[in-house]
Every structure is written in C-alpha cells, then in structure tokens.
Motif scaffolding. Structure first.
Motif, mmCIF file in Angstrom:
data_model
loop_
_atom_site.group_PDB
_atom_site.id
_atom_site.type_symbol
_atom_site.label_atom_id
_atom_site.label_comp_id
_atom_site.label_asym_id
_atom_site.label_seq_id
_atom_site.Cartn_x
_atom_site.Cartn_y
_atom_site.Cartn_z
ATOM 1 N N SER A 296 0.814 -1.211 0.000
ATOM 2 C CA SER A 296 0.000 0.000 0.000
ATOM 3 C C SER A 296 0.851 1.267 0.000
ATOM 4 O O SER A 296 0.368 2.334 -0.345
ATOM 5 C CB SER A 296 -0.936 0.005 1.212
ATOM 6 O OG SER A 296 -0.179 0.111 2.403
ATOM 7 N N VAL A 297 2.121 1.167 0.389
ATOM 8 C CA VAL A 297 2.983 2.351 0.418
ATOM 9 C C VAL A 297 3.819 2.490 -0.855
ATOM 10 O O VAL A 297 4.500 3.481 -1.035
ATOM 11 C CB VAL A 297 3.922 2.344 1.649
ATOM 12 C CG1 VAL A 297 3.119 2.377 2.931
ATOM 13 C CG2 VAL A 297 4.868 1.161 1.612
ATOM 14 N N LEU A 298 3.775 1.497 -1.733
ATOM 15 C CA LEU A 298 4.559 1.552 -2.962
ATOM 16 C C LEU A 298 3.863 2.441 -3.985
ATOM 17 O O LEU A 298 2.654 2.388 -4.154
ATOM 18 C CB LEU A 298 4.754 0.148 -3.537
ATOM 19 C CG LEU A 298 5.497 -0.838 -2.642
ATOM 20 C CD1 LEU A 298 5.555 -2.201 -3.314
ATOM 21 C CD2 LEU A 298 6.892 -0.331 -2.340
ATOM 22 N N GLN A 299 4.655 3.261 -4.666
ATOM 23 C CA GLN A 299 4.127 4.156 -5.691
ATOM 24 C C GLN A 299 4.788 3.805 -7.020
ATOM 25 O O GLN A 299 6.008 3.668 -7.089
ATOM 26 C CB GLN A 299 4.453 5.606 -5.340
ATOM 27 C CG GLN A 299 3.981 6.020 -3.975
ATOM 28 C CD GLN A 299 2.875 7.029 -4.062
ATOM 29 O OE1 GLN A 299 2.705 7.679 -5.073
ATOM 30 N NE2 GLN A 299 2.122 7.149 -3.003
ATOM 31 N N PRO A 300 4.017 3.640 -8.077
ATOM 32 C CA PRO A 300 4.621 3.343 -9.377
ATOM 33 C C PRO A 300 5.447 4.527 -9.875
ATOM 34 O O PRO A 300 5.112 5.678 -9.614
ATOM 35 C CB PRO A 300 3.434 3.068 -10.292
ATOM 36 C CG PRO A 300 2.267 3.697 -9.612
ATOM 37 C CD PRO A 300 2.572 3.730 -8.139
ATOM 38 N N LEU A 301 6.535 4.214 -10.568
ATOM 39 C CA LEU A 301 7.378 5.259 -11.153
ATOM 40 C C LEU A 301 6.790 5.712 -12.481
ATOM 41 O O LEU A 301 6.225 4.918 -13.226
ATOM 42 C CB LEU A 301 8.791 4.719 -11.400
ATOM 43 C CG LEU A 301 9.587 4.330 -10.163
ATOM 44 C CD1 LEU A 301 10.874 3.632 -10.570
ATOM 45 C CD2 LEU A 301 9.908 5.561 -9.334
ATOM 46 N N ALA A 302 6.953 6.990 -12.767
ATOM 47 C CA ALA A 302 6.542 7.502 -14.071
ATOM 48 C C ALA A 302 7.490 6.929 -15.119
ATOM 49 O O ALA A 302 8.696 6.935 -14.944
ATOM 50 C CB ALA A 302 6.601 9.029 -14.068
ATOM 51 N N HIS A 303 6.947 6.400 -16.196
ATOM 52 C CA HIS A 303 7.778 5.755 -17.216
ATOM 53 C C HIS A 303 8.655 6.727 -17.980
ATOM 54 O O HIS A 303 9.678 6.347 -18.525
ATOM 55 C CB HIS A 303 6.898 4.966 -18.193
ATOM 56 C CG HIS A 303 6.228 3.807 -17.556
ATOM 57 N ND1 HIS A 303 6.907 2.683 -17.144
ATOM 58 C CD2 HIS A 303 4.939 3.602 -17.215
ATOM 59 C CE1 HIS A 303 6.067 1.832 -16.600
ATOM 60 N NE2 HIS A 303 4.862 2.360 -16.626
#
Length: 105
Positions: A35-42
């Motif tokens: 729940s704390v992980l955020q996807p990186l902008a490609h």
C-alpha cells in the motif's frame, strides 16, 4: 552478507546440508506493504548523471564491463580498476589519495 541483510530486514536464513547432496539455503523476508509503494513515471529516469565521476572497482571483468557500461549510459564519467592496488593508483593520480594503511606525512 546475506544473513546480515535478512536479519536487518526482519527475516531469517535457513541452511540445510546433507553429506554427498550439498546444501540448501532458504531466505525468508517479511511481506512488503504494497500500500505504500508508488509506481514510477515511465518517462522519468531513475537516475540522472551529471558531472559526477565514479570509480568502479571490480575483479570480475564481465561484471566490471557491465557496470561501467550502465553507469556511462546514465551519464556518469567512470574510472575503472580491476583491484584495490589499481584503484589506489588511479586515486593518487587524480587527487592525492593514499592507502589507509600507508603512514601520513
């Protein structure tokens, strides 16, 4: 190193060894809180090299070549050494680095 990493992460390492069969290593790590992980902008690079210089010291040629290539692709200037003696020699020519074992004068 693996044991230390596992312990610091709240995990453990299990080792089983049987004569004539070898050893089995199992590494247990706690489940990540997704729940704390955020996807990186490609479109955004992970690392952006600028004017930095990195000294890569690695005795395995294949690993040294791979790391050097990847760092240069990220924009870093890379100095390469195959061992500690070579790294110290590079350091001496680029800024007066001395071995931690040598006496200061």
């Amino acid at each position: 190193m693996v044991f230390g990493f596992a312990k610091q992460s709240g995990g453990s390492v299990e080792v089983r060894s049987e004569e004539g069969r070898g050893a089995t290593f199992r590494i247990y790590l706690p489940k990540a809180d997704t729940s704390v992980l955020q996807p990186l902008a490609h479109d955004e690079p992970l690392v952006q090299g600028g004017n930095e210089t990195i000294l890569c010291v690695e005795d395995d040629r294949k690993i040294r070549d791979y790391v050097t290539t990847e760092l240069r692709n990220l924009g870093y200037k890379v100095l390469v050494a195959a061992d500690a003696a070579e790294a110290l020699a590079i350091g001496r020519t680029r800024g007066g680095v001395r071995s931690a074992c040598s006496p200061t004068s």
